[in-house]
Design an enzyme around this catalytic site. Sequence first.
Site, short mmCIF file in Angstrom:
data_model
loop_
_atom_site.label_atom_id
_atom_site.label_comp_id
_atom_site.label_asym_id
_atom_site.label_seq_id
_atom_site.Cartn_x
_atom_site.Cartn_y
_atom_site.Cartn_z
N GLY A 12 0.81 -1.21 0.00
CA GLY A 12 0.00 0.00 0.00
C GLY A 12 0.84 1.26 0.00
N ASP A 14 1.35 3.63 2.40
CA ASP A 14 2.21 3.80 3.57
C ASP A 14 3.27 2.71 3.65
OD1 ASP A 14 0.45 5.83 4.03
OD2 ASP A 14 -0.19 5.15 6.01
N ASP A 64 -1.54 -13.72 5.58
CA ASP A 64 -2.75 -12.92 5.61
C ASP A 64 -3.15 -12.64 7.05
OD1 ASP A 64 -5.71 -12.26 5.39
OD2 ASP A 64 -5.22 -12.54 3.28
N GLN A 89 -8.56 -3.06 5.21
CA GLN A 89 -9.47 -2.53 4.20
C GLN A 89 -9.65 -1.08 4.62
OE1 GLN A 89 -11.58 -0.75 2.11
NE2 GLN A 89 -13.09 -1.08 3.73
N SER A 131 -6.53 5.53 13.25
CA SER A 131 -7.02 6.49 12.25
C SER A 131 -7.81 7.62 12.88
CB SER A 131 -7.91 5.76 11.25
OG SER A 131 -8.61 6.66 10.42
N GLU A 133 -10.40 8.64 11.69
CA GLU A 133 -11.81 8.28 11.53
C GLU A 133 -12.41 7.73 12.82
OE1 GLU A 133 -14.05 8.53 9.04
OE2 GLU A 133 -12.69 9.57 7.67
N TYR A 154 -15.50 1.23 9.04
CA TYR A 154 -14.05 1.35 9.09
C TYR A 154 -13.60 2.00 10.40
CZ TYR A 154 -9.39 3.26 8.15
OH TYR A 154 -8.07 3.60 8.25
N GLU A 191 -6.48 5.15 -6.39
CA GLU A 191 -7.21 6.03 -7.29
C GLU A 191 -8.67 6.25 -6.89
OE1 GLU A 191 -6.68 4.41 -11.17
OE2 GLU A 191 -4.53 4.87 -11.23
N VAL A 194 -10.42 10.18 -2.43
CA VAL A 194 -10.90 11.42 -3.02
C VAL A 194 -9.77 12.32 -3.53
CG1 VAL A 194 -11.07 12.69 -0.82
CG2 VAL A 194 -12.51 13.34 -2.77
N GLY A 216 -18.81 13.70 -4.16
CA GLY A 216 -19.88 13.79 -3.17
C GLY A 216 -19.80 15.09 -2.39
N ARG A 283 -21.50 9.41 2.00
CA ARG A 283 -21.53 8.33 2.99
C ARG A 283 -22.91 8.32 3.67
NH1 ARG A 283 -16.04 9.40 6.55
NH2 ARG A 283 -14.54 9.58 4.83
#
Length: 337
Positions: A12, A14, A64, A89, A131, A133, A154, A191, A194, A216, A283
């Site tokens: 990814g 990071d 995994d 995810q 995060s 979030e 998430y 991609e 946002v 959005g 969202r």
Amino acid sequence: MGKSALITGVTGQDGSYLAELLLGKGYTVHGLVRRSSSFNTERIDHIYQGPQEANRSFVLHHADLSDGVALVNLLRDLRPDEVYNLGAQSHVRVSFDAPLYTGDVTGLGSMRLLEAVRASGVETRIYQASSSEMFGATPPPQNEQTPFHPRSPYGCAKVYGYWATVNYREAYDMFAVNGILFNHESPRRGETFVTRKITRAVARIKAGLQDRLYLGNLDAVRDWGYAPEYVDAMWRMLQRDQPDDYVVATGEAATVRQFVETAFAHVDLDWAEYVRYDPKYERPSEVDALIGDASKAEELLGWKPSVRVDELARIMVDADRKQVEDQLAGVTVRIDR
């Protein structure tokens, strides 16, 4: 002898920057890659397929976060000095469509990794990618003492991983830290996120390959930083004498609209002619404003951001324009910066 590190999510954004940082510091870096029908290593190909000396210091392993037994065996074999859990995810909007998968990988995955470290008996230091979030609906500015109020599957999964990390630190005296990172972007951003969606569209519109950009909520406020600087903060957390949790952010607020305006203005285009609203990108529950207070990280880690949102937008636009130009010229494209 140099240190060794294990990175989940190494393919990814990071993970790729962190691998570069650690290799530059003389680490042997082990990266975790999920088994799948496609081998998505685009962000790390320049390391993995690079000089022979670098190849010996950078090793990929198939495992995994859903397989706790494989994690125990891998940790026993590698015995890394540091473990960075960046696997997840990580797309907030997607988490509403795949909440159970997000909870399993992003939430329970962190618990499996912590338990694998405990069960393997390996002495290591663990970084958990938490995060902004997690704060969700809690008003800004947000710091290490701010209550969590997640507004997405998430965010909920990240809260689970955060408290699992704190619990294992307190219960088993493990060196486990949470890095509560606010939004951090780069040309290696996926991609569908946002910022990258915006800068990629700017490059394509300027080249005549795209007519419109559909978005959005343009009024959402975020604290955007530059990913290569943020992975340095991760490393610094694991070099401290005592484990702790840290917010990593710029402290600068910007709306999605501001990012759009800066990106289009950088190529002399009027964003209002090309950007259209599409409700499908909203969202179900929005996070209105995330603005971080990273004063603790500045004081204890000596970390401070230098790239701010407007420069970040220009860096990403320039990289996407170069990528579009190379694609049109038939040149093999590398995700850079």
